[in-house]
Design a protein around this motif. Sequence first.
Motif, PDB file in Angstrom:
ATOM      1  N   GLN A   1      16.654  58.748  75.802  1.00 17.37           N
ATOM      2  CA  GLN A   1      17.788  58.974  76.693  1.00 17.37           C
ATOM      3  C   GLN A   1      18.755  59.084  75.133  1.00 17.37           C
ATOM      4  OE1 GLN A   1      18.950  61.572  78.569  1.00 17.37           O
ATOM      5  NE2 GLN A   1      16.927  60.994  79.535  1.00 17.37           N
ATOM      6  N   ALA A   2      18.795  60.183  74.189  1.00 13.35           N
ATOM      7  CA  ALA A   2      19.447  60.595  72.747  1.00 13.35           C
ATOM      8  C   ALA A   2      20.381  59.850  72.952  1.00 13.35           C
ATOM      9  CB  ALA A   2      19.905  61.856  72.265  1.00 13.35           C
ATOM     10  N   ASN A   3      20.845  58.807  71.685  1.00  9.12           N
ATOM     11  CA  ASN A   3      22.477  57.978  71.445  1.00  9.12           C
ATOM     12  C   ASN A   3      23.714  59.034  71.519  1.00  9.12           C
ATOM     13  OD1 ASN A   3      24.886  56.890  69.986  1.00  9.12           O
ATOM     14  ND2 ASN A   3      23.445  55.183  69.563  1.00  9.12           N
ATOM     15  N   PRO A   4      24.146  58.679  72.777  1.00  3.40           N
ATOM     16  CA  PRO A   4      25.827  59.701  72.639  1.00  3.40           C
ATOM     17  C   PRO A   4      26.824  59.929  71.575  1.00  3.40           C
ATOM     18  CG  PRO A   4      25.517  57.571  74.382  1.00  3.40           C
ATOM     19  CD  PRO A   4      24.830  57.472  72.408  1.00  3.40           C
ATOM     20  N   ASP A   5      26.527  59.283  70.044  1.00  5.68           N
ATOM     21  CA  ASP A   5      26.739  59.679  69.204  1.00  5.68           C
ATOM     22  C   ASP A   5      25.802  60.245  68.074  1.00  5.68           C
ATOM     23  OD1 ASP A   5      29.385  58.429  69.391  1.00  5.68           O
ATOM     24  OD2 ASP A   5      28.337  56.326  68.447  1.00  5.68           O
ATOM     25  N   LEU A   6      24.601  61.099  68.352  1.00  7.66           N
ATOM     26  CA  LEU A   6      23.813  62.076  67.807  1.00  7.66           C
ATOM     27  C   LEU A   6      24.575  62.859  67.673  1.00  7.66           C
ATOM     28  CD1 LEU A   6      20.964  62.303  66.886  1.00  7.66           C
ATOM     29  CD2 LEU A   6      20.399  63.130  69.004  1.00  7.66           C
TER      30      LEU A   6
ATOM     31  N   GLN B   1       1.024  60.665  70.657  1.00  9.58           N
ATOM     32  CA  GLN B   1       2.665  60.582  71.483  1.00  9.58           C
ATOM     33  C   GLN B   1       3.563  59.416  70.818  1.00  9.58           C
ATOM     34  OE1 GLN B   1       3.170  61.833  74.752  1.00  9.58           O
ATOM     35  NE2 GLN B   1       4.911  61.273  74.442  1.00  9.58           N
ATOM     36  N   ASP B   2       2.107  57.841  70.218  1.00  5.16           N
ATOM     37  CA  ASP B   2       3.014  56.706  69.921  1.00  5.16           C
ATOM     38  C   ASP B   2       3.624  57.098  69.225  1.00  5.16           C
ATOM     39  OD1 ASP B   2       1.583  55.699  71.578  1.00  5.16           O
ATOM     40  OD2 ASP B   2      -0.386  54.748  70.415  1.00  5.16           O
ATOM     41  N   THR B   3       3.761  58.302  67.747  1.00  8.06           N
ATOM     42  CA  THR B   3       3.876  58.785  66.222  1.00  8.06           C
ATOM     43  C   THR B   3       5.402  59.207  67.631  1.00  8.06           C
ATOM     44  OG1 THR B   3       1.928  58.833  64.790  1.00  8.06           O
ATOM     45  CG2 THR B   3       4.439  60.010  64.322  1.00  8.06           C
ATOM     46  N   ALA B   4       5.387  60.330  67.982  1.00  9.43           N
ATOM     47  CA  ALA B   4       6.948  61.048  68.783  1.00  9.43           C
ATOM     48  C   ALA B   4       7.410  60.224  69.470  1.00  9.43           C
ATOM     49  CB  ALA B   4       6.103  61.461  69.710  1.00  9.43           C
ATOM     50  N   ASN B   5       7.497  59.299  70.090  1.00 13.08           N
ATOM     51  CA  ASN B   5       8.037  57.740  70.437  1.00 13.08           C
ATOM     52  C   ASN B   5       8.574  56.910  69.534  1.00 13.08           C
ATOM     53  OD1 ASN B   5       7.143  58.654  72.973  1.00 13.08           O
ATOM     54  ND2 ASN B   5       5.545  57.277  73.518  1.00 13.08           N
ATOM     55  N   THR B   6       7.669  56.684  68.825  1.00 16.59           N
ATOM     56  CA  THR B   6       8.763  55.344  66.907  1.00 16.59           C
ATOM     57  C   THR B   6      10.032  56.198  66.875  1.00 16.59           C
ATOM     58  OG1 THR B   6       6.181  54.819  66.949  1.00 16.59           O
ATOM     59  CG2 THR B   6       8.041  54.977  65.628  1.00 16.59           C
ATOM     60  N   LEU B   7       9.492  57.678  66.721  1.00 16.87           N
ATOM     61  CA  LEU B   7      10.204  58.623  66.058  1.00 16.87           C
ATOM     62  C   LEU B   7      11.780  58.745  66.800  1.00 16.87           C
ATOM     63  CD1 LEU B   7       8.000  61.895  64.755  1.00 16.87           C
ATOM     64  CD2 LEU B   7       9.540  60.492  63.337  1.00 16.87           C
ATOM     65  N   PHE B   8      12.009  58.972  68.345  1.00 16.98           N
ATOM     66  CA  PHE B   8      12.821  59.048  69.306  1.00 16.98           C
ATOM     67  C   PHE B   8      13.134  57.712  69.289  1.00 16.98           C
ATOM     68  CE2 PHE B   8      10.029  61.575  72.672  1.00 16.98           C
ATOM     69  CZ  PHE B   8      11.044  63.129  72.171  1.00 16.98           C
ATOM     70  N   THR B   9      12.650  56.614  68.600  1.00 14.33           N
ATOM     71  CA  THR B   9      13.069  55.112  68.749  1.00 14.33           C
ATOM     72  C   THR B   9      13.608  54.885  67.547  1.00 14.33           C
ATOM     73  OG1 THR B   9      11.589  54.379  70.012  1.00 14.33           O
ATOM     74  CG2 THR B   9      12.912  53.049  68.544  1.00 14.33           C
ATOM     75  N   LEU B  10      12.994  55.829  66.404  1.00 11.61           N
ATOM     76  CA  LEU B  10      13.606  55.499  64.992  1.00 11.61           C
ATOM     77  C   LEU B  10      14.997  56.748  64.918  1.00 11.61           C
ATOM     78  CD1 LEU B  10      10.940  55.274  62.365  1.00 11.61           C
ATOM     79  CD2 LEU B  10      12.161  53.586  62.857  1.00 11.61           C
ATOM     80  N   VAL B  11      15.379  57.674  65.662  1.00 12.16           N
ATOM     81  CA  VAL B  11      16.757  58.253  65.469  1.00 12.16           C
ATOM     82  C   VAL B  11      17.538  58.111  65.769  1.00 12.16           C
ATOM     83  CG1 VAL B  11      17.558  61.088  66.211  1.00 12.16           C
ATOM     84  CG2 VAL B  11      15.007  60.611  65.472  1.00 12.16           C
ATOM     85  N   ASN B  12      17.384  57.304  66.894  1.00 10.01           N
ATOM     86  CA  ASN B  12      18.306  56.226  67.538  1.00 10.01           C
ATOM     87  C   ASN B  12      18.665  55.449  66.927  1.00 10.01           C
ATOM     88  OD1 ASN B  12      18.883  58.207  70.314  1.00 10.01           O
ATOM     89  ND2 ASN B  12      16.958  57.477  70.923  1.00 10.01           N
ATOM     90  N   LEU B  13      17.987  54.825  65.854  1.00  7.40           N
ATOM     91  CA  LEU B  13      18.686  53.684  65.592  1.00  7.40           C
ATOM     92  C   LEU B  13      19.042  53.654  63.689  1.00  7.40           C
ATOM     93  CD1 LEU B  13      15.092  51.592  65.234  1.00  7.40           C
ATOM     94  CD2 LEU B  13      17.417  50.347  66.075  1.00  7.40           C
TER      95      LEU B  13
ATOM     96  N   ASP C   1      22.376  54.656  65.563  1.00 16.17           N
ATOM     97  CA  ASP C   1      23.268  53.348  66.086  1.00 16.17           C
ATOM     98  C   ASP C   1      23.942  52.709  65.069  1.00 16.17           C
ATOM     99  OD1 ASP C   1      24.168  51.023  67.921  1.00 16.17           O
ATOM    100  OD2 ASP C   1      22.829  50.394  67.557  1.00 16.17           O
ATOM    101  N   GLN C   2      23.298  52.581  64.160  1.00 18.54           N
ATOM    102  CA  GLN C   2      23.358  51.508  62.675  1.00 18.54           C
ATOM    103  C   GLN C   2      24.194  52.745  61.673  1.00 18.54           C
ATOM    104  OE1 GLN C   2      19.870  49.665  60.647  1.00 18.54           O
ATOM    105  NE2 GLN C   2      18.988  49.512  62.691  1.00 18.54           N
ATOM    106  N   MET C   3      24.277  53.442  61.200  1.00 19.03           N
ATOM    107  CA  MET C   3      25.534  54.780  60.256  1.00 19.03           C
ATOM    108  C   MET C   3      25.722  55.167  60.907  1.00 19.03           C
ATOM    109  SD  MET C   3      23.473  53.132  58.050  1.00 19.03           S
ATOM    110  CE  MET C   3      24.510  53.837  56.337  1.00 19.03           C
ATOM    111  N   VAL C   4      26.573  55.058  62.716  1.00 18.28           N
ATOM    112  CA  VAL C   4      27.236  55.893  63.417  1.00 18.28           C
ATOM    113  C   VAL C   4      28.049  55.362  64.295  1.00 18.28           C
ATOM    114  CG1 VAL C   4      27.481  58.295  64.570  1.00 18.28           C
ATOM    115  CG2 VAL C   4      25.941  58.175  62.927  1.00 18.28           C
ATOM    116  N   SER C   5      26.949  54.719  65.317  1.00 28.15           N
ATOM    117  CA  SER C   5      27.979  53.854  66.272  1.00 28.15           C
ATOM    118  C   SER C   5      28.435  52.943  66.281  1.00 28.15           C
ATOM    119  CB  SER C   5      26.653  53.792  67.347  1.00 28.15           C
ATOM    120  OG  SER C   5      26.597  54.769  68.289  1.00 28.15           O
TER     121      SER C   5
END
Length: 269
Positions: A127-132, A218-230, A233-237
């Motif tokens: 799920q996307a970070n709520p602060d996206l 699929q692994d590349t996409a999953n990694t990118l999902f995680t990176l967007v949320n990271l 999380d670090q720069m907004v949340s």
Amino acid sequence: MTNKSVPPSIKETAFDCPHCGAYTTQHWFEMCAEQLDREERTPFIPDEQSRKKVLSDKDIPAEMKAKMQDWFDQWMSGQVFLEKRSQARYLYHEAHNVFLSQCYNCHRFAVWVHDRLLFPPARGGPQANPDLPDHIHRDYEEAQSIVHLSPRGAAALLRLCVQKLCVHLGERGKNLDDDIASLVKKGLNPLVQRSLDVVRVVGNEAVHPGVLDLKDDQDTANTLFTLVNLIVDQMVSHPKTVNAIYEKLPESKKAAIAARDGKTASDKT
């Protein structure tokens, strides 16, 4: 305490809602069908023209118009909804192998055929970070909806999410390598930059955001999902949480902190 997560299933009465993502109770509905007997013999789907025609009719009471406007809005949203009838037709058919589930949290319906979720399309990735930001969240959700069918397409959308996120955080959005390097100077964990290099978002073999890369999987996409949320999380949340805690301090404490740092309490950081 971690939140429970259960994928949508025809065998469960509580699972992650395919609409809002919340793990909550789901109410199940069986379906009935009536054959159309109008002259058109095809389903009636209201459009904006028919909506305006009805709502501009001076002979319709205001209270009835309010109800009809809500009815039109639900039809034109494209979402499934139920409407109670005061009188049912004498003859109807039970529609087997078609079911609806309704989320207790968002109240929206999902459509199932046999044991398969048909609508909304099954989503993958976290799920996307709520602060996206909302304008990026739409691209993120679209990537979730297609990741199982087209990992390359999902990865392209997620690279676009990274680019838009950089712009949202004050970067130029022209060169992801430069943007991420700048974010690292502002507090982004350098390991995130290294992870982005791994999936070829930046560097000499960079793929332009929004463009398909035949090497993506699929692994590349999953990694990118995680990176967007990271990044969010670090720069907004995280800064938002810290600022919220700080704002709860008494003014005298804020003044003491400002004095310690050589600033006045009203100075902007």
